[in-house]
Design a protein around this motif. Sequence first.
Motif, short mmCIF file in Angstrom:
data_model
loop_
_atom_site.label_atom_id
_atom_site.label_comp_id
_atom_site.label_asym_id
_atom_site.label_seq_id
_atom_site.Cartn_x
_atom_site.Cartn_y
_atom_site.Cartn_z
N THR A 18 -3.66 -6.05 3.36
CA THR A 18 -3.65 -5.79 1.93
C THR A 18 -3.30 -7.05 1.16
O THR A 18 -3.03 -8.09 1.74
CB THR A 18 -2.63 -4.69 1.61
N SER A 19 -3.29 -6.93 -0.15
CA SER A 19 -2.99 -8.08 -1.00
C SER A 19 -2.24 -7.62 -2.25
O SER A 19 -2.22 -6.43 -2.56
CB SER A 19 -4.29 -8.78 -1.38
N PRO A 20 -1.61 -8.54 -2.98
CA PRO A 20 -0.73 -8.17 -4.08
C PRO A 20 -1.38 -8.04 -5.46
O PRO A 20 -0.66 -7.92 -6.45
CB PRO A 20 0.28 -9.32 -4.09
N GLU A 21 -2.68 -8.05 -5.55
CA GLU A 21 -3.31 -8.05 -6.88
C GLU A 21 -2.98 -6.83 -7.73
O GLU A 21 -3.10 -6.85 -8.94
CB GLU A 21 -4.84 -8.17 -6.78
N GLY A 22 -2.58 -5.74 -7.11
CA GLY A 22 -2.27 -4.52 -7.85
C GLY A 22 -0.94 -4.55 -8.56
O GLY A 22 -0.60 -3.60 -9.25
N SER A 23 -0.16 -5.60 -8.40
CA SER A 23 1.18 -5.76 -8.97
C SER A 23 2.10 -4.65 -8.45
O SER A 23 1.78 -3.97 -7.48
CB SER A 23 1.15 -5.83 -10.49
N LEU A 24 3.21 -4.44 -9.08
CA LEU A 24 4.17 -3.45 -8.59
C LEU A 24 3.76 -2.02 -8.87
O LEU A 24 4.27 -1.09 -8.24
CB LEU A 24 5.56 -3.72 -9.17
N SER A 25 2.82 -1.81 -9.80
CA SER A 25 2.45 -0.44 -10.13
C SER A 25 1.00 -0.10 -9.83
O SER A 25 0.57 1.01 -10.08
CB SER A 25 2.73 -0.18 -11.61
N GLY A 26 0.24 -1.04 -9.29
CA GLY A 26 -1.18 -0.78 -9.04
C GLY A 26 -1.99 -0.96 -10.31
O GLY A 26 -1.43 -1.09 -11.40
N VAL A 63 1.82 -3.19 -4.79
CA VAL A 63 2.41 -4.01 -3.74
C VAL A 63 3.22 -3.18 -2.74
O VAL A 63 3.07 -3.37 -1.53
CB VAL A 63 3.26 -5.15 -4.35
N PRO A 64 4.08 -2.23 -3.18
CA PRO A 64 4.83 -1.45 -2.19
C PRO A 64 3.92 -0.66 -1.23
O PRO A 64 4.24 -0.52 -0.05
CB PRO A 64 5.69 -0.51 -3.04
N VAL A 65 2.80 -0.17 -1.73
CA VAL A 65 1.86 0.54 -0.86
C VAL A 65 1.25 -0.44 0.13
O VAL A 65 1.08 -0.14 1.31
CB VAL A 65 0.77 1.24 -1.70
N GLY A 66 0.91 -1.64 -0.35
CA GLY A 66 0.37 -2.67 0.53
C GLY A 66 1.34 -3.04 1.63
O GLY A 66 0.96 -3.24 2.78
N MET A 67 2.62 -3.13 1.28
CA MET A 67 3.64 -3.45 2.29
C MET A 67 3.72 -2.35 3.34
O MET A 67 3.85 -2.62 4.53
CB MET A 67 5.00 -3.66 1.62
N ALA A 68 3.62 -1.10 2.90
CA ALA A 68 3.65 0.01 3.85
C ALA A 68 2.44 -0.02 4.78
O ALA A 68 2.54 0.26 5.97
CB ALA A 68 3.71 1.33 3.10
N PHE A 69 1.28 -0.37 4.23
CA PHE A 69 0.07 -0.46 5.05
C PHE A 69 0.18 -1.56 6.10
O PHE A 69 -0.38 -1.44 7.18
CB PHE A 69 -1.16 -0.75 4.18
N ASP A 70 0.88 -2.62 5.80
CA ASP A 70 0.99 -3.76 6.72
C ASP A 70 2.23 -3.71 7.60
O ASP A 70 2.50 -4.65 8.33
CB ASP A 70 1.01 -5.07 5.92
#
Length: 78
Positions: A18-26, A63-70
Motif C-alpha cells: 500500500t501507499s500513503p496517498e490517502g492521508s490519515l482519513s482516506g 494510512v492506518p488501513v494501509g499499515m494494517a494491510f502491510d
Amino acid sequence: MGKLDNTLIIYIVGDNGTSPEGSLSGTYNQLTAYNGVMNVPEPLQLLHYEDWGSDKTYPHMAVPVGMAFDTPSSGLSR
C-alpha cells in the motif's frame, strides 16, 4: 469432510503493498494527493459518499488501513 459449507476462502491479489496517498482519513480521489491536497475536508468527502467505489471516484485507503494491510512487515516485526 463436510466442511465446505463452513469454509470461507479469501483470494487476495496484491500489487506490492500500500501507499500513503490517502492521508490519515482516506480520500475519494487519490489525485488530490498528487496535486498536494493531503487533507481533504470531511464535507467534501461526504459529497462523494454515494459514488464511493464507482467509476465516479478513484478512492485511496487511509494510512492506518494501509499499515494494517502491510502488517507484519519486516520493519515492524524486529
